[in-house]
Enzyme design. Structure first.
Site, PDB file in Angstrom:
ATOM      1  CB  SER A 146       3.086   2.113   6.377  1.00 41.04           C
ATOM      2  OG  SER A 146       1.735   0.985   7.055  1.00 41.04           O
TER       3      SER A 146
ATOM      4  CG  ASP B 159       0.001  -3.896   2.563  1.00 38.95           C
ATOM      5  OD1 ASP B 159       0.455  -3.764   1.536  1.00 38.95           O
ATOM      6  OD2 ASP B 159      -0.091  -2.890   4.234  1.00 38.95           O
TER       7      ASP B 159
ATOM      8  N   GLY C  28       2.878   6.252   8.716  1.00 45.21           N
ATOM      9  CA  GLY C  28       3.744   6.652   8.872  1.00 45.21           C
ATOM     10  C   GLY C  28       5.330   5.649   8.785  1.00 45.21           C
TER      11      GLY C  28
ATOM     12  CG  HIS D 274      -0.235   0.435   2.474  1.00 46.68           C
ATOM     13  ND1 HIS D 274      -0.561  -0.475   3.488  1.00 46.68           N
ATOM     14  CD2 HIS D 274      -0.371   1.747   2.902  1.00 46.68           C
ATOM     15  CE1 HIS D 274       0.234   0.550   4.659  1.00 46.68           C
ATOM     16  NE2 HIS D 274      -0.152   1.662   4.335  1.00 46.68           N
TER      17      HIS D 274
HETATM   18  N1  ARG Z   1      -1.662   2.472   7.469  1.00 41.91           N
HETATM   19  C1  ARG Z   1      -0.452   2.796   8.276  1.00 41.91           C
HETATM   20  C2  ARG Z   1       1.144   3.718   7.075  1.00 41.91           C
HETATM   21  O1  ARG Z   1       0.503   3.650   5.796  1.00 41.91           O
HETATM   22  C3  ARG Z   1       0.477   2.100   9.430  1.00 41.91           C
HETATM   23  C4  ARG Z   1      -0.921   1.712  10.298  1.00 41.91           C
HETATM   24  C5  ARG Z   1      -0.587   0.738  11.817  1.00 41.91           C
HETATM   25  N2  ARG Z   1      -1.385   1.162  12.815  1.00 41.91           N
HETATM   26  C6  ARG Z   1      -1.378   0.354  13.409  1.00 41.91           C
HETATM   27  N3  ARG Z   1      -2.391   0.214  14.581  1.00 41.91           N
HETATM   28  N4  ARG Z   1      -0.390  -0.512  13.979  1.00 41.91           N
HETATM   29  O2  ARG Z   1       1.725   4.276   7.635  1.00 41.91           O
END
Ligand code: ARG
Length: 231
Positions: free
Chosen positions: A182, A83, A180, A35
């Site tokens: 991810s 992912d 951030g 993503h």
């Molecule tokens: N989707 C988020 C990103 O693009 C990461 C989220 C992780 N969330 C969590 N609760 N661990 O950076």
């Protein structure tokens, strides 16, 4: 092995901005989350540095040649499946891309699972309670591996979870990855070696009770990853 994945619009001459984490697997290969890959952008990775805003002597900045997104990556309103993605770095006029140093190392892969309850470490430049835009300094947090059974409980994530992902953190709430982070590493140690076990993927909020972080299950993708490393 912690990488900052940075982008800017295609054709722009402006600055690159941090948008995701990544994990150095080999001199010319970085693992990240599917993503995190967007079209119409130029990508670069920064390695060896801790502060995103400062030039540091161990910084290495390398352009991304191409991104390979897992063919079964799927985004639904409730979850991100498979992912995972790999970035091939650009070889400039040298026989390598990233150069191993005191501050730049490759992470190891394993398909031998770690037990739930194991304390591992997640890291990144993502959002914290006090810094809503993310941190300039790389930070890390301890997280516990959570069994699939516990994380599939109806009051946690229920049946949206599949084997391409797993949970880590604290069901009572507490340390977690966040926006951030991810694409960045969740590593666990065995006999002095750090293995990438997860790639930061998603979560419902951050650090909340019964909503731990969800990670791409790297062990399930070791064959897919090595196929591309060898190609
Ligand atoms: N989707 C988020 C990103 O693009 C990461 C989220 C992780 N969330 C969590 N609760 N661990 O950076």
């Amino acid at each position: 092995w912690q990488v900052s994945l940075q982008t800017r619009p295609k054709g722009s001459s402006g600055p690159f901005n941090h948008m995701c984490g990544g994990i150095l697997l080999e001199s010319c290969w970085v693992l990240t989350a599917a993503h995190c890959i967007e079209s119409e952008v130029e990508m670069q990775v920064m390695l060896g540095g801790v502060d995103l805003e400062k030039d540091e002597i161990y910084d290495q900045v390398i352009r991304v040649e191409k991104a390979i997104v897992h063919e079964n990556y799927k985004k639904t309103p409730s979850a991100l499946y498979n992912d995972i993605a790999m970035l091939q770095l650009k070889v400039m006029d040298r026989p390598y891309c990233a150069k191993e140093s005191r501050y730049v190392k490759t992470a190891c892969l394993t398909n031998q699972p770690f037990n739930s309850g194991t304390e591992c470490v997640v890291s990144g430049w993502g959002v914290t309670e006090t810094q809503k835009k993310g941190t300039n300094q790389l930070i890390q947090a301890p997280v516990l591996l959570i069994s699939q059974e516990k994380c599939k409980a109806p009051n946690v994530y229920g049946d949206v979870l599949d084997d391409s992902m797993f949970c880590a953190g604290y069901l009572r709430g507490g340390p977690d990855s966040c926006q951030g982070d991810s694409g960045g590493p969740l590593v666990c140690e065995r006999n002095g070696t750090h293995y990438v076990v997860g790639v930061v993927s998603w979560g419902d909020g951050c650090g909340m009770k019964n909503k731990p972080g969800v990670y791409a299950n790297v062990g399930r993708f070791v064959d897919w990853i090595t196929r591309h490393l060898l190609s």
